[in-house]
Design a protein around this motif. Sequence first.
Motif, PDB file in Angstrom:
ATOM      1  N   ILE B 438       0.789  -1.027  -0.053  1.00 38.35           N
ATOM      2  CA  ILE B 438      -0.012  -0.100  -0.097  1.00 38.35           C
ATOM      3  C   ILE B 438       0.974   1.274  -0.103  1.00 38.35           C
ATOM      4  O   ILE B 438       0.659   2.197  -0.712  1.00 38.35           O
ATOM      5  CB  ILE B 438      -0.966  -0.043   1.182  1.00 38.35           C
ATOM      6  CG1 ILE B 438      -1.897  -1.174   1.181  1.00 38.35           C
ATOM      7  CG2 ILE B 438      -1.912   1.439   1.298  1.00 38.35           C
ATOM      8  CD1 ILE B 438      -2.833  -1.340   2.343  1.00 38.35           C
ATOM      9  N   GLU B 439       1.946   1.210   0.751  1.00 37.74           N
ATOM     10  CA  GLU B 439       2.916   2.518   1.075  1.00 37.74           C
ATOM     11  C   GLU B 439       3.489   2.724  -0.317  1.00 37.74           C
ATOM     12  O   GLU B 439       3.730   3.859  -0.647  1.00 37.74           O
ATOM     13  CB  GLU B 439       3.769   2.109   2.184  1.00 37.74           C
ATOM     14  CG  GLU B 439       3.128   2.515   3.396  1.00 37.74           C
ATOM     15  CD  GLU B 439       3.605   1.980   4.555  1.00 37.74           C
ATOM     16  OE1 GLU B 439       3.156   2.013   5.677  1.00 37.74           O
ATOM     17  OE2 GLU B 439       4.776   1.296   4.486  1.00 37.74           O
ATOM     18  N   ASN B 440       4.017   1.553  -0.848  1.00 37.60           N
ATOM     19  CA  ASN B 440       4.546   1.560  -2.223  1.00 37.60           C
ATOM     20  C   ASN B 440       3.854   2.304  -3.337  1.00 37.60           C
ATOM     21  O   ASN B 440       4.333   3.386  -4.390  1.00 37.60           O
ATOM     22  CB  ASN B 440       5.081   0.314  -2.745  1.00 37.60           C
ATOM     23  CG  ASN B 440       6.364  -0.017  -2.572  1.00 37.60           C
ATOM     24  OD1 ASN B 440       7.275   0.978  -2.415  1.00 37.60           O
ATOM     25  ND2 ASN B 440       6.668  -1.272  -2.356  1.00 37.60           N
ATOM     26  N   LEU B 441       2.476   1.707  -3.450  1.00 29.88           N
ATOM     27  CA  LEU B 441       1.424   2.329  -4.305  1.00 29.88           C
ATOM     28  C   LEU B 441       1.385   4.060  -4.203  1.00 29.88           C
ATOM     29  O   LEU B 441       1.416   4.712  -5.324  1.00 29.88           O
ATOM     30  CB  LEU B 441       0.127   1.873  -4.116  1.00 29.88           C
ATOM     31  CG  LEU B 441      -0.185   0.246  -4.882  1.00 29.88           C
ATOM     32  CD1 LEU B 441      -1.410  -0.052  -4.215  1.00 29.88           C
ATOM     33  CD2 LEU B 441      -0.215   0.777  -6.388  1.00 29.88           C
ATOM     34  N   ALA B 442       1.351   4.411  -2.929  1.00 29.37           N
ATOM     35  CA  ALA B 442       0.994   5.805  -2.444  1.00 29.37           C
ATOM     36  C   ALA B 442       2.316   6.534  -3.075  1.00 29.37           C
ATOM     37  O   ALA B 442       2.164   7.535  -3.639  1.00 29.37           O
ATOM     38  CB  ALA B 442       0.774   6.047  -1.088  1.00 29.37           C
ATOM     39  N   GLU B 443       3.407   5.949  -2.781  1.00 31.80           N
ATOM     40  CA  GLU B 443       4.528   6.732  -3.120  1.00 31.80           C
ATOM     41  C   GLU B 443       4.797   6.950  -4.667  1.00 31.80           C
ATOM     42  O   GLU B 443       5.430   7.671  -5.217  1.00 31.80           O
ATOM     43  CB  GLU B 443       5.972   5.921  -2.660  1.00 31.80           C
ATOM     44  CG  GLU B 443       6.373   6.236  -1.324  1.00 31.80           C
ATOM     45  CD  GLU B 443       7.325   5.243  -0.663  1.00 31.80           C
ATOM     46  OE1 GLU B 443       8.013   4.549  -1.556  1.00 31.80           O
ATOM     47  OE2 GLU B 443       7.181   4.950   0.540  1.00 31.80           O
ATOM     48  N   ASN B 444       4.190   6.154  -5.313  1.00 32.60           N
ATOM     49  CA  ASN B 444       4.068   6.106  -6.750  1.00 32.60           C
ATOM     50  C   ASN B 444       3.029   6.792  -7.439  1.00 32.60           C
ATOM     51  O   ASN B 444       2.925   6.762  -8.448  1.00 32.60           O
ATOM     52  CB  ASN B 444       4.179   4.759  -7.550  1.00 32.60           C
ATOM     53  CG  ASN B 444       5.523   4.120  -7.225  1.00 32.60           C
ATOM     54  OD1 ASN B 444       6.430   4.538  -7.172  1.00 32.60           O
ATOM     55  ND2 ASN B 444       5.359   2.702  -6.848  1.00 32.60           N
ATOM     56  N   GLY B 445       2.145   7.664  -6.406  1.00 31.43           N
ATOM     57  CA  GLY B 445       1.141   8.512  -6.862  1.00 31.43           C
ATOM     58  C   GLY B 445      -0.058   8.164  -6.785  1.00 31.43           C
ATOM     59  O   GLY B 445      -1.193   8.661  -7.062  1.00 31.43           O
ATOM     60  N   THR B 446      -0.433   6.600  -6.543  1.00 28.51           N
ATOM     61  CA  THR B 446      -1.643   5.992  -6.288  1.00 28.51           C
ATOM     62  C   THR B 446      -2.397   6.634  -4.964  1.00 28.51           C
ATOM     63  O   THR B 446      -1.811   6.748  -3.886  1.00 28.51           O
ATOM     64  CB  THR B 446      -1.694   4.660  -6.280  1.00 28.51           C
ATOM     65  OG1 THR B 446      -1.226   4.153  -7.437  1.00 28.51           O
ATOM     66  CG2 THR B 446      -3.371   3.919  -6.151  1.00 28.51           C
ATOM     67  N   ALA B 447      -3.701   6.980  -5.116  1.00 22.92           N
ATOM     68  CA  ALA B 447      -4.346   7.426  -3.770  1.00 22.92           C
ATOM     69  C   ALA B 447      -5.090   6.198  -3.368  1.00 22.92           C
ATOM     70  O   ALA B 447      -5.528   5.322  -4.110  1.00 22.92           O
ATOM     71  CB  ALA B 447      -5.501   8.291  -4.262  1.00 22.92           C
ATOM     72  N   VAL B 448      -5.087   6.115  -1.835  1.00 18.17           N
ATOM     73  CA  VAL B 448      -5.742   4.863  -1.468  1.00 18.17           C
ATOM     74  C   VAL B 448      -6.436   5.327  -0.361  1.00 18.17           C
ATOM     75  O   VAL B 448      -6.244   5.968   0.484  1.00 18.17           O
ATOM     76  CB  VAL B 448      -4.349   3.974  -0.695  1.00 18.17           C
ATOM     77  CG1 VAL B 448      -4.953   2.874  -0.185  1.00 18.17           C
ATOM     78  CG2 VAL B 448      -3.176   3.840  -1.883  1.00 18.17           C
ATOM     79  N   ILE B 449      -7.767   4.787  -0.523  1.00 19.54           N
ATOM     80  CA  ILE B 449      -8.598   4.859   0.716  1.00 19.54           C
ATOM     81  C   ILE B 449      -8.619   3.598   1.413  1.00 19.54           C
ATOM     82  O   ILE B 449      -8.818   2.425   0.953  1.00 19.54           O
ATOM     83  CB  ILE B 449     -10.254   5.076  -0.032  1.00 19.54           C
ATOM     84  CG1 ILE B 449     -10.203   6.460  -0.571  1.00 19.54           C
ATOM     85  CG2 ILE B 449     -10.950   5.171   1.027  1.00 19.54           C
ATOM     86  CD1 ILE B 449     -11.456   6.782  -1.357  1.00 19.54           C
ATOM     87  N   MET B 450      -8.366   3.552   2.777  1.00 20.82           N
ATOM     88  CA  MET B 450      -8.277   2.207   3.225  1.00 20.82           C
ATOM     89  C   MET B 450      -9.470   2.321   4.484  1.00 20.82           C
ATOM     90  O   MET B 450      -9.238   3.024   5.582  1.00 20.82           O
ATOM     91  CB  MET B 450      -7.018   2.109   4.097  1.00 20.82           C
ATOM     92  CG  MET B 450      -6.790   0.844   4.771  1.00 20.82           C
ATOM     93  SD  MET B 450      -5.174   0.644   5.506  1.00 20.82           S
ATOM     94  CE  MET B 450      -5.350   1.846   6.861  1.00 20.82           C
ATOM     95  N   VAL B 451     -10.364   1.415   4.126  1.00 22.39           N
ATOM     96  CA  VAL B 451     -11.309   1.133   5.404  1.00 22.39           C
ATOM     97  C   VAL B 451     -10.947   0.120   6.314  1.00 22.39           C
ATOM     98  O   VAL B 451     -10.512  -0.908   6.000  1.00 22.39           O
ATOM     99  CB  VAL B 451     -12.676   0.910   4.823  1.00 22.39           C
ATOM    100  CG1 VAL B 451     -13.951   0.609   5.878  1.00 22.39           C
ATOM    101  CG2 VAL B 451     -13.432   1.987   3.837  1.00 22.39           C
ATOM    102  N   SER B 452     -10.693   0.370   7.689  1.00 19.27           N
ATOM    103  CA  SER B 452     -10.276  -0.471   8.533  1.00 19.27           C
ATOM    104  C   SER B 452     -11.034  -0.190   9.891  1.00 19.27           C
ATOM    105  O   SER B 452     -11.305   0.719  10.357  1.00 19.27           O
ATOM    106  CB  SER B 452      -8.915  -0.272   8.602  1.00 19.27           C
ATOM    107  OG  SER B 452      -8.494  -1.257   9.569  1.00 19.27           O
ATOM    108  N   SER B 453     -11.123  -1.472  10.665  1.00 27.05           N
ATOM    109  CA  SER B 453     -11.574  -1.621  12.089  1.00 27.05           C
ATOM    110  C   SER B 453     -10.513  -1.679  12.787  1.00 27.05           C
ATOM    111  O   SER B 453     -10.383  -1.867  14.100  1.00 27.05           O
ATOM    112  CB  SER B 453     -12.617  -2.641  12.232  1.00 27.05           C
ATOM    113  OG  SER B 453     -13.908  -2.274  11.395  1.00 27.05           O
ATOM    114  N   ASP B 454      -9.245  -1.948  12.326  1.00 27.04           N
ATOM    115  CA  ASP B 454      -8.052  -2.014  13.087  1.00 27.04           C
ATOM    116  C   ASP B 454      -7.137  -0.837  13.395  1.00 27.04           C
ATOM    117  O   ASP B 454      -6.681  -0.326  12.405  1.00 27.04           O
ATOM    118  CB  ASP B 454      -7.210  -2.991  12.437  1.00 27.04           C
ATOM    119  CG  ASP B 454      -6.076  -3.661  13.039  1.00 27.04           C
ATOM    120  OD1 ASP B 454      -5.526  -2.817  13.979  1.00 27.04           O
ATOM    121  OD2 ASP B 454      -5.507  -4.611  12.802  1.00 27.04           O
ATOM    122  N   LEU B 455      -7.465  -0.489  14.660  1.00 29.94           N
ATOM    123  CA  LEU B 455      -7.136   0.726  14.907  1.00 29.94           C
ATOM    124  C   LEU B 455      -5.267   0.991  14.833  1.00 29.94           C
ATOM    125  O   LEU B 455      -4.844   2.007  14.195  1.00 29.94           O
ATOM    126  CB  LEU B 455      -7.188   1.467  16.267  1.00 29.94           C
ATOM    127  CG  LEU B 455      -8.872   1.345  16.713  1.00 29.94           C
ATOM    128  CD1 LEU B 455      -9.020   1.620  18.004  1.00 29.94           C
ATOM    129  CD2 LEU B 455      -9.596   2.209  15.819  1.00 29.94           C
TER     130      LEU B 455
END
Lengths: 338, 504
Positions: B438-455
């Motif tokens: 996920i972090e790699n994707l973001a570094e390359n410009g992809t926007a990431v929406i992450m829905v999570s219940s894990d705080l």
Amino acid sequence: MKNNNLNIKTIFNKSQKLWILVVVMIILTVLQPGVFLTFANMKSILLSISIYGIMVCGTIFPILLGGIDLSVGAVAAAAGAFTVVQIVNSGYTNQGVIIGVCGGLLLGIIVGLVHGVIVTRFNVPPFLITLATQNIVYGVAQLLTGNNVIACMEPKLFAFLGGERVLGVPFSVWIMIFMALISYVLLNKTVFGRSIYAVGGNAEACFLSGIKSKTIIVLAYVASGFTAAMAGIVLASMNRQAIAKAAQGYDNFVLTALVVGGASLMGGEGTITGAIWGAFLVGVISNGLRLLGVASDYHGIIKCIVIIAAVALDANIRYKKSGLQKKSLFFKKNKAQA
Amino acid sequence: MSELLEMKGIQKSFNDSPVLKDVEFTVKQGEVHALMGENGAGKSTLIKILTGIYPKDGGQIFWEGKAVDINSRSDASKLGIGVIYQELSLIPTLTVAQNIMLGKEKAIKGILQSNKMKLDVEELIQKYNFRIKADAVVETLTIAERQVVEILKALSENSKLIIMDEPTASLSAKESESLFGIIEQLKQQGVSIIYISHRLEEVYRLSDRLTVLRDGVRVAVLEKEEIIPEDVIRLMIGKDLSEATASNNLRVSDKRVLLKVKNLKRKGVFKNISFEIHEGEIVGFAGLIGAGRTEVMRCIYGADPYDSGEILFEDKPVSKTISKNIKAGFGLVPEDRRNQGFTPLLSIEKNIALTNYDTIASHGIVNRAKEKEYGNTMVEKLNIKPGNSQIPVGNLSGGNQQKAVLGKWLSRDLKLLIIDEPTAGIDIGAKDEIYKIIENLAENGTAVIMVSSDLQELLRVSQRVIVMRKGEICAEFSEGRITQEHILMAESGILTKGGNEDEK
């Protein structure tokens, strides 16, 4: 080379039922030496399975989706009747044959289209809608034939479809082989085929992957209607007549061939090679029983027993492979495990 | 406390490869015993042997000091072993009482005593002080409530030992909290619990003892006072894990806005949803189950219709057709991996191909070589195990399945990835890998929406956190440092920050 090897292995792995075919054939070869395993007899088996063999090539699509098409026998009868009536009305001309065949095929396509649209638009279970259309289309066949047997010996072009031999093999068998090839290519080489397996395996995941599941489903039923109509026309040509009851019981043959060939009625699993082998097994058993002089009243009974045995054996092997603890419904377990 | 269960020298192999090697496992009466280990360590196999689903190859099981044979599920429940499965096994169309009494209905001369059964179940519910109605139809219940029904079912069979496999995987923080209360209560009544979970903080909090499995071998048994998080992780994975910071430095991206959602509303589901997502940004969506997060995401993606509002992607309205959105650069890793993420019978490469036919196929014909290449690239890039792209995805472990689902998108020119509960039911090692992806994707410009219940996950990965509550955005954290408490408070409505002022 290695690839080839792997293919045969996977075919057998995917359907251990094929071993049954081999066993049955060996038994018949031993019991009827010089009669069963001959080119002529093999040809006659192929001829006997060619009609539902053609149907299987299209009906496999809805089955892979986890659907079903119970109308194939009725569609075959109606398409055959339509073609024959056209030819008779045209005065047995070649032009009449072409119009009749095209019209017959169109009839199959339309029925498939109706199935697909009703299944996808109104969420009617395929079992229900195809059972209903089975009766409707059968009624159409009765209307077309006026509930009579309509003979049609002419012209040559029509007789060719179901009667002529090419390279010593009946033309209907060539049609079956050709349709099986098309089906194989569609299922294995095209996006459409891939989508069929995928939607049959998990429709929701496919929807979220942007696959147009509804179009796929409609096309699957169209394919089934089309091959049913084609089989019906070939059958009419083979019998040189049209009759509403022409393809009675073929729905069962088709489903049997598919299931014996390893297709899962839950969808997602099954191959066209398996289905054709399944059809062949059914044909071999009928043929064997005839050769052994078993009275025809027993044929249905024996055939079904062998088929149940084949499916049960396969299910058992799959169950064992899953590594689960074996349960017996009938016998209490002894405390043998210490 | 006496030993309730003793498993000694348990052996099990599948196809000649050993899964359990001489494993010892004991549970005392009235204790919560955590069973820890990465996916594939042998936890599930051990439990399946205990509950009679798999036969054991060797070893012995003692129950209350006596040697026993467990050959079937019913043998296990006769002894008093109850299981709460990861996938709940209730019949949705029956009521709570009918489900609990299933298979042990009370009848006089063949006539069901429905009222009597209902009263019995109500008594049971009261005894354990649960808040649930005996005549509620199961399909109308939330997942958390269904879990309570499962627990009641086990209790109604006089279970002395209840096995809980990932019980909080699909629960929100609050619902988990009430489950912990239930576990405490069960303990006091002398019921033992085997607790399996990937959420470490729960395990530390709840368990009296802890057994760690690694590669089919029992590597440690720890008493409560010996349980130190770092040690357990080290024991589980056999190496130090780069533990991320618990809190996070938040920031607002200065890159261009990619997705703009304005006043989105779906009647009865959510309303007043407005937010922006920048290029290369990871935005976490927090909230309790039922807060409407997944539903908002499905509308953005084109899977569900909405009633009013606007969704703009690169300043153009977003299509309501999924395939068009995918072409525009959207991707979705759905919440329910098993039912929505992949086709289990198909191989890894064929699953990956599903979203890539525009490049893998031409004129409707699949290019096998290309398909293989895509599959192999993803297997290698994402470290999917075993490293063979021909294996059906259904046969992989949870973490590897999730990687395969991610693999469907990574060959594309991905601009916006919506990832819903990215690591539910996944072991720590694979979790870490998925975060890196996920972090790699973001570094390359992809926007990431992450829905999570894990705080912890939200804090570790997101650059901004948006909190939803009851179908509305109730808080947004975009600067400074926050902790789990901040999010918890926002989720439960105590804290509001930065949300929509003009609501209602």
